[in-house]
Structures are given as structure tokens and as C-alpha cells.
Design a protein around this motif. Structure first.
Motif, PDB file in Angstrom:
ATOM      1  N   GLY A  41      28.827  57.796  59.735  1.00  0.00           N
ATOM      2  CA  GLY A  41      30.094  57.569  59.697  1.00  0.00           C
ATOM      3  C   GLY A  41      30.798  58.988  58.431  1.00  0.00           C
ATOM      4  O   GLY A  41      32.130  59.297  58.699  1.00  0.00           O
ATOM      5  N   ARG A  42      30.226  59.589  57.914  1.00  0.00           N
ATOM      6  CA  ARG A  42      29.842  60.675  56.626  1.00  0.00           C
ATOM      7  C   ARG A  42      29.590  61.855  56.899  1.00  0.00           C
ATOM      8  O   ARG A  42      29.878  63.179  57.446  1.00  0.00           O
ATOM      9  CB  ARG A  42      29.318  60.580  55.373  1.00  0.00           C
ATOM     10  CG  ARG A  42      30.271  61.310  54.415  1.00  0.00           C
ATOM     11  CD  ARG A  42      30.170  61.040  52.739  1.00  0.00           C
ATOM     12  NE  ARG A  42      29.926  62.077  52.570  1.00  0.00           N
ATOM     13  CZ  ARG A  42      29.857  61.426  50.708  1.00  0.00           C
ATOM     14  NH1 ARG A  42      28.729  61.201  50.344  1.00  0.00           N
ATOM     15  NH2 ARG A  42      29.792  62.792  50.234  1.00  0.00           N
ATOM     16  N   MET A 105      18.045  60.479  65.972  1.00  0.00           N
ATOM     17  CA  MET A 105      17.877  60.947  65.132  1.00  0.00           C
ATOM     18  C   MET A 105      19.533  62.355  65.061  1.00  0.00           C
ATOM     19  O   MET A 105      19.491  62.853  65.581  1.00  0.00           O
ATOM     20  CB  MET A 105      16.703  61.989  63.821  1.00  0.00           C
ATOM     21  CG  MET A 105      15.473  60.906  63.563  1.00  0.00           C
ATOM     22  SD  MET A 105      14.282  61.697  62.869  1.00  0.00           S
ATOM     23  CE  MET A 105      14.886  61.872  61.357  1.00  0.00           C
ATOM     24  N   PRO A 106      20.263  62.633  63.959  1.00  0.00           N
ATOM     25  CA  PRO A 106      21.303  63.154  63.902  1.00  0.00           C
ATOM     26  C   PRO A 106      21.001  64.674  64.044  1.00  0.00           C
ATOM     27  O   PRO A 106      20.642  64.839  63.076  1.00  0.00           O
ATOM     28  CB  PRO A 106      22.336  62.708  62.924  1.00  0.00           C
ATOM     29  CG  PRO A 106      21.171  62.102  61.372  1.00  0.00           C
ATOM     30  CD  PRO A 106      19.830  61.686  62.293  1.00  0.00           C
ATOM     31  N   HIS A 107      21.746  65.225  64.608  1.00  0.00           N
ATOM     32  CA  HIS A 107      21.914  66.776  64.940  1.00  0.00           C
ATOM     33  C   HIS A 107      22.698  67.389  63.508  1.00  0.00           C
ATOM     34  O   HIS A 107      23.966  66.451  62.981  1.00  0.00           O
ATOM     35  CB  HIS A 107      22.732  67.123  66.070  1.00  0.00           C
ATOM     36  CG  HIS A 107      23.110  68.519  66.534  1.00  0.00           C
ATOM     37  ND1 HIS A 107      24.006  69.608  65.769  1.00  0.00           N
ATOM     38  CD2 HIS A 107      22.151  69.305  67.715  1.00  0.00           C
ATOM     39  CE1 HIS A 107      23.798  70.730  66.257  1.00  0.00           C
ATOM     40  NE2 HIS A 107      22.426  70.217  67.425  1.00  0.00           N
ATOM     41  N   THR A 156      21.219  56.547  57.306  1.00  0.00           N
ATOM     42  CA  THR A 156      21.193  58.014  56.101  1.00  0.00           C
ATOM     43  C   THR A 156      19.860  58.443  56.583  1.00  0.00           C
ATOM     44  O   THR A 156      18.560  57.409  57.119  1.00  0.00           O
ATOM     45  CB  THR A 156      21.097  56.773  55.412  1.00  0.00           C
ATOM     46  OG1 THR A 156      20.047  56.085  55.007  1.00  0.00           O
ATOM     47  CG2 THR A 156      22.088  56.374  54.313  1.00  0.00           C
ATOM     48  N   TYR A 157      19.439  59.915  55.808  1.00  0.00           N
ATOM     49  CA  TYR A 157      18.686  60.510  56.685  1.00  0.00           C
ATOM     50  C   TYR A 157      19.063  61.505  55.276  1.00  0.00           C
ATOM     51  O   TYR A 157      19.571  61.554  55.067  1.00  0.00           O
ATOM     52  CB  TYR A 157      19.048  61.110  57.202  1.00  0.00           C
ATOM     53  CG  TYR A 157      18.729  60.160  58.852  1.00  0.00           C
ATOM     54  CD1 TYR A 157      17.538  60.346  59.296  1.00  0.00           C
ATOM     55  CD2 TYR A 157      19.987  59.521  59.798  1.00  0.00           C
ATOM     56  CE1 TYR A 157      17.160  59.469  60.605  1.00  0.00           C
ATOM     57  CE2 TYR A 157      19.633  58.913  60.795  1.00  0.00           C
ATOM     58  CZ  TYR A 157      18.223  58.939  61.385  1.00  0.00           C
ATOM     59  OH  TYR A 157      18.149  57.480  61.967  1.00  0.00           O
ATOM     60  N   ARG A 158      17.964  61.526  54.914  1.00  0.00           N
ATOM     61  CA  ARG A 158      17.369  63.476  54.083  1.00  0.00           C
ATOM     62  C   ARG A 158      16.697  64.612  54.682  1.00  0.00           C
ATOM     63  O   ARG A 158      16.056  64.014  54.938  1.00  0.00           O
ATOM     64  CB  ARG A 158      17.012  63.037  52.682  1.00  0.00           C
ATOM     65  CG  ARG A 158      16.988  64.106  51.715  1.00  0.00           C
ATOM     66  CD  ARG A 158      16.127  63.734  50.881  1.00  0.00           C
ATOM     67  NE  ARG A 158      17.565  63.418  49.857  1.00  0.00           N
ATOM     68  CZ  ARG A 158      17.624  63.761  48.457  1.00  0.00           C
ATOM     69  NH1 ARG A 158      16.854  63.241  47.880  1.00  0.00           N
ATOM     70  NH2 ARG A 158      18.850  63.159  48.026  1.00  0.00           N
TER      71      ARG A 158
END
Lengths: 358, 358
Positions: A41-42, A105-107, A156-158
Motif C-alpha cells: 500500500g505504501r 515479490m515487489p518490483h 512487507t519486505y526489506r
């Protein structure tokens, strides 16, 4: 991303740097690291360079249970003129995003990640070793951090980049290695994750490596998972063979990693006008070529070793020697040229280098 | 291990427990966790029950990069008589050690781990929900903690057990699900890690799940990686089919997980005198059986759902309905019997239950 600022927090406790001539691989880390977080979302937020230190993470984080993680490996070099060079880093960032895609996983913004990397390297520039053959190994990686035991992509990812000064891969000249052709274990299969740079591929490969080492081999040569017939990779490297003047490497088929050194070797050979072909090659064909006396050279390609010549192969207890167990002329020329370009000693007609201004 | 004592550090900040009827799956964790560390040369040491909290781990830890990690899943139930029951926990510990073997990770003492689990459950006993269908989900797992970027088995590990109260899997009765037969992605192949419970298998499976969900399916039916022909698993479950009175499940072949619910269903059917056969079964045979009118029931088996009936299958856009999309008589009987044994409502002629004394 042009407006994104990367906050910096400098360490208050700089570590003692190891001597350049006493470095191993991947055991020592520099004073800082790059981090950036993702929240559904962010999006990606808070890119920062911070002191290298242990991270705090929930034991239920998805990375620990379901292995959602991707990584890259590349190197920085310092020239005699004190210039800092990266080798095709934009290729690594592109591949990291391709791996992300496969792992749900997000781009991320590749330019921002490169800017973070450059900022980190500027800060830890004095950690780049300068003895011949040494370099600063760079490990970008992304881990799934959501504490959730359902099997689903994390929210969430790091993203992190850590740096490790590494010693010369070949301390006593390039010694061709002995390779066991793997007949039981499989690294990857089409439809799986073999073409992504993700943790599970490496975890699954350790057993074969352990068995091969116990028998006196350095690495395994992986055959395809469907028929156990076609050559895929060697250890954690791509693989090339010179047969009767022609260079052959297994074609990308969905289970082979799209290596950046692999790509560079192909482009270099094309530049030199040496025939290079990406196609299926079976272990039988390779052995047949040896019998016919046309298997001239064999080598692995990867970021760590650049070129790793193969001196001996063993397949079902049938051993063959390649080029009398010595490094081939072409293998040596490729190694010298790529490392020459990487370290700034040679011209770079391909635009492969990126200079880190500081 | 008889003499090993498990130290306990109680939380000073007990959390508010969620209502039993408002639980989801795997999002809430109890007040404590079990931890035990491994150091090469020293073995497993310092088994402890400590407050549940984030762990501190080096960003270079092998688990993040090369995925060396294994896990288990099982459940605890509280009976109306306030007895705490585990379902075949020794089977989970055995399988965890088998997974360890495949991932080059160190063997642990299964009795000690069970003792740690029992101690943890005693301490967090009040977290076990008591509404019908709820349970305490138990997640033992082991992660590679050595900070090292070489691809090699870690020299240090952490064994942890965390607990999560979970809601009823079927809140509104058992609804058979729609399943897409996967034709592109592959979960595992012989020679890979499919028979081990390790993170990479689950990371690789997310993409297919994502694609299937977008098309309105709950899970995918996995076919084998070699020929894309034989049925392997459904989602993260084993799978069973009732054909003309006979129950068939894919035989263990090196790429299928040796499910404990799978094993229990086979043993239960044998006890009832119902023919149950472990053998290869192709998706073509299944569709042929449907055409012939002898595909009577289909269901997945796993710890989370116990039994998950399949109501519809779609293979290359060819849809078939199983048992009019309703749960089959035998599926229901198996579900009722296993959950009855698990929760203490039924007799346990197999000795599957372990009572946690407190």
C-alpha cells in the motif's frame, strides 16, 4: 526517484579493516549497509545507509518459513588511479527484479537501488582491497519480513545491500578443477525457480556438493531434471565448452540462471569473431567430443571466479581430462580480458564499467 | 538427553489473548517460544523457553541468502476435560530430521525437542483456544545463522518452536474447493527438495497459486516435473482420489512430501478395510475415470485443513465436477474420525495422541 533522498547514519564504532592479502570470501563485512523497506500500500520507503549490524526480525517472518527471498552478487574494484569501478551493476538490478517477479515479490526502482549502492560504496570506499585479484563483493538481497504462517506472498519486505572485501579467488594461479557429473540430485527443472536467483536453489544444491567434495571433487556438473541428459550448470556457475574451435553453452531454458558473466563471455566471443552457440548439449555429446579429440576447453563462469577452468570430469566413474588438466588458451584470454576490463587495466569497448564518483 | 535441563525465562509482558471465535491462521503468536542453538564442534546447546520476541540475526546469515532452513507444522488441542493433546508429534520430529539430512543440517535429539515442545505448551497452555475447530498451531523450524556468503552448509543454527492459536479452518461447514491443474509451473522434481519440508519449495509455489487465484481457483494441482503427466500434490497438501470404491494416492517418489495426515489417512483406511493404493496416477487417468463415472471423491490432506475436499478440477480449460461439488461420504467420515481422534472426542485405537501432562 530523482527526488528520493537516502538518509545516512554513520557508524560510531568503525571496525578494523583486514589486510588485503589475508582476505577470504564472504566472512568480513564493512562498516555500513544499505536498507530500504516495503510495506503493502505504501511501496518502497526509507532508503538509508546505516551502520552494519544484526537486524531484528520476527521469528514468524515469511523468509524463515517459505523462503521468499532473492539476491544478487557483483563486485567493485579500485584502480591504481584510485577510481572505483562496478561491473555491469544495472544488469544485476534488472535480474533482481526478474527474480522478484518469479517469487511474487515487489518490483523496486533500479536507479534508486544503484544510487543507494553508490552511496554505500562511497562511504565504505576504504574497505575496497587493492591487492591484485581482490575486490569488494557486493550482495544486494530482499527478504520477506511479514510475521505470518500462511503460505502467501509477504506484505512487507526489506531490501539490503551488504559489502564484503574478498581475497583473490586464485591465489596461486588458475588451477583447473575436478568436477563430478551429478547423477542423482537435480538443481532445477523447467517450471521451477532455477532461472531466478533465490535461496531455495542454493539450499537444494548443498547436498550434491557435499557428496562430491567427499569424493574429492570441487563442484558438480548439473544435468537437466527431466531426462538427466543435458548439461545445465556447474556448481553455482554457468558452463562453456570449446569443441573444435566453437564455443558452446547450454541455452537458457527456464531452469538455467541467466548469468551476467555468461552474457559477457558470449558478447566478448562475438566481438572477437569466435563462434559461440547457445544450444542444448548432452553429457553424452561432451564425452563423445572428448573421444573424438575435439573437446578443447571447458570452464564455468560466475561473479566470484569469473572463469573457472574444468580440468577433469567424472560421469558414472568414467573420467576424462580436458586440455591435459591445464587452463586453455581461450579460457585464459577470456579471464584476462574480463578481469582486465573489471579492474580498469584494459579498455572497455562494451561500456560495461560504471565509475563510482566520490 | 535425560539430563539436559531446559531453562525458562518467563515474559514480563503477557499479551492479551484473542477471542477463540475471532482467530485467523498464523497471525497471532503466544507469549513464549522454544529456542536451542547449534555450534559446530559443540552440537546443540542451551535449550530454553523464553519470551516470544523478534530475534537478532546477522544480515549475512546463510538462511537469508541460501535458504538453509527446515520446518514442521502440527497442532495441539484442549479437550472438554481440559486435557492437552498432540497428534503424532514424534512423526513431525522424525520428518524434521529427515529434512535436515537433505539440507545438510545437523541432526537433533527428537526426545529433547518434544520435551521442549511440551514445556512450552505447558507454559502457554491458556493460549490453546477451545471453540470447536480451533487449535494451537505449532511451528518448529531450524534456520542457518552463520554470517557467511560462501555457498556451504552453515556452522551455526537456531532451532525454534513458535505457537499460534488458529481459528476453525471450516467456519461454515466443509466447502469443497475449485482446483486448477497446473500446466506451467512445477513444484518439485525427483533429485530436488520436494520430499523435504524446506522453505524453497513453498517460495517457488507462490507464483502458480497467485495465477490460479486470479482465475478464481483456491489451489493448484501439481503435476510431476518430468512429464507433466502424473499427479503429485494439491496446493501444499497430499491428494487422494476415490475411484470405483478404491482410494488412490500418488506414491512417494522423491518429489512428494511424506505427509503425516497422508500417512494417517492410509492407516485409517486400512483399519477400515477400504482398499487404499499408493501408485502413480496421471491426470489423464483421472479425467478418464470421471468420464467413466467412477471418480467418486477427491480430497487434499494436510495439518491445517486435515481434509480438503475437491469439488471441481480444471485442466487446460476442461472442467470436471467431483461428487456434484459436495463433500463425499468417505471424505467426511475420514475428516470426522481424524479430527475426533485429534480432539479427544473419539477413541484412539492407533496411539496417535500424546497427552501433555501439566
Amino acid at each position: 526517484m530523482g527526488n528520493v533522498s537516502i538518509e545516512t547514519i554513520m557508524t560510531q564504532e568503525p571496525k578494523v579493516k583486514p589486510e588485503s592479502n589475508q582476505l577470504a570470501f564472504g566472512t568480513v563485512f564493512t562498516d555500513h549497509m544499505f536498507t530500504m523497506d516495503y510495506t503493502e500500500g505504501r511501496g518502497w520507503h526509507d532508503p538509508m545507509v546505516v551502520p552494519y549490524e544484526p537486524i531484528t526480525i520476527d521469528p514468524a517472518a515469511i523468509v524463515f518459513h517459505y523462503g521468499q527471498t532473492v539476491f544478487e552478487g557483483l563486485k567493485a574494484y579500485v584502480t591504481e588511479e584510485d577510481e572505483v569501478l562496478l561491473f555491469r551493476p544495472e544488469e544485476n538490478m534488472k535480474r533482481l527484479n526478474r527474480s522478484n517477479e518469479r517469487l511474487c515479490m515487489p518490483h523496486f526502482d533500479e536507479e534508486l537501488a544503484l544510487e543507494g549502492l553508490r552511496k554505500l560504496i562511497r562511504i565504505d570506499k576504504d574497505w575496497i582491497p587493492n591487492v591484485a585479484g581482490t575486490s569488494l563483493y557486493i550482495r544486494p538481497f530482499i527478504i520477506a519480513t511479514q510475521p505470518y504462517l500462511g503460505v502467501a506472498p509477504s506484505k512487507t519486505y526489506r531490501f539490503m545491500i551488504i559489502l564484503s572485501p574478498v581475497g583473490a579467488y586464485y591465489k596461486e594461479g588458475i588451477n583447473p578443477v575436478k568436477i563430478a557429473v551429478e547423477s542423482e540430485f537435480v538443481r532445477a527443472v523447467k517450471g521451477g525457480t532455477g532461472s531466478a536467483k533465490t535461496a531455495g536453489n542454493y539450499a537444494g544444491a548443498m547436498k550434491a556438493q557435499e557428496v562430491a567434495e567427499a569424493k574429492g571433487y570441487s563442484q558438480v556438473l548439473w544435468l537437466d531434471g527431466k531426462e538427466h541428459k543435458y548439461i545445465e550448470e556447474v556448481g553455482a556457475m554457468n558452463v562453456f565448452f570449446k569443441l573444435n574451435g566453437e564455443v558452446i553453452t547450454p541455452e537458457l531454458n527456464g531452469s538455467i540462471l541467466e548469468g551476467i558473466t555468461r552474457k559477457s563471455v558470449i558478447e566478448l566471443l562475438q566481438y572477437w569473431g569466435i563462434p559461440v552457440i547457445e544450444r542444448k548439449i548432452s553429457i553424452e555429446e561432451l564425452y563423445e567430443a572428448h573421444r573424438a579429440g575435439i573437446l578443447e576447453e571447458a570452464f564455468g563462469t560466475g561473479t566470484a571466479a569469473v572463469i573457472s577452468p574444468i580440468g577433469e570430469l567424472s560421469w558414472l566413474d568414467n573420467k576424462i581430462t580436458v586440455n591435459n588438466g591445464e587452463i586453455g588458451t581461450l579460457s585464459k584470454k577470456i579471464y584476462d580480458t574480463i578481469t582486465g576490463i573489471q579492474t580498469g587495466k584494459f579498455e572497455d569497448p562494451f561500456g560495461w564499467r560504471m565509475t563510482v564518483e566520490y
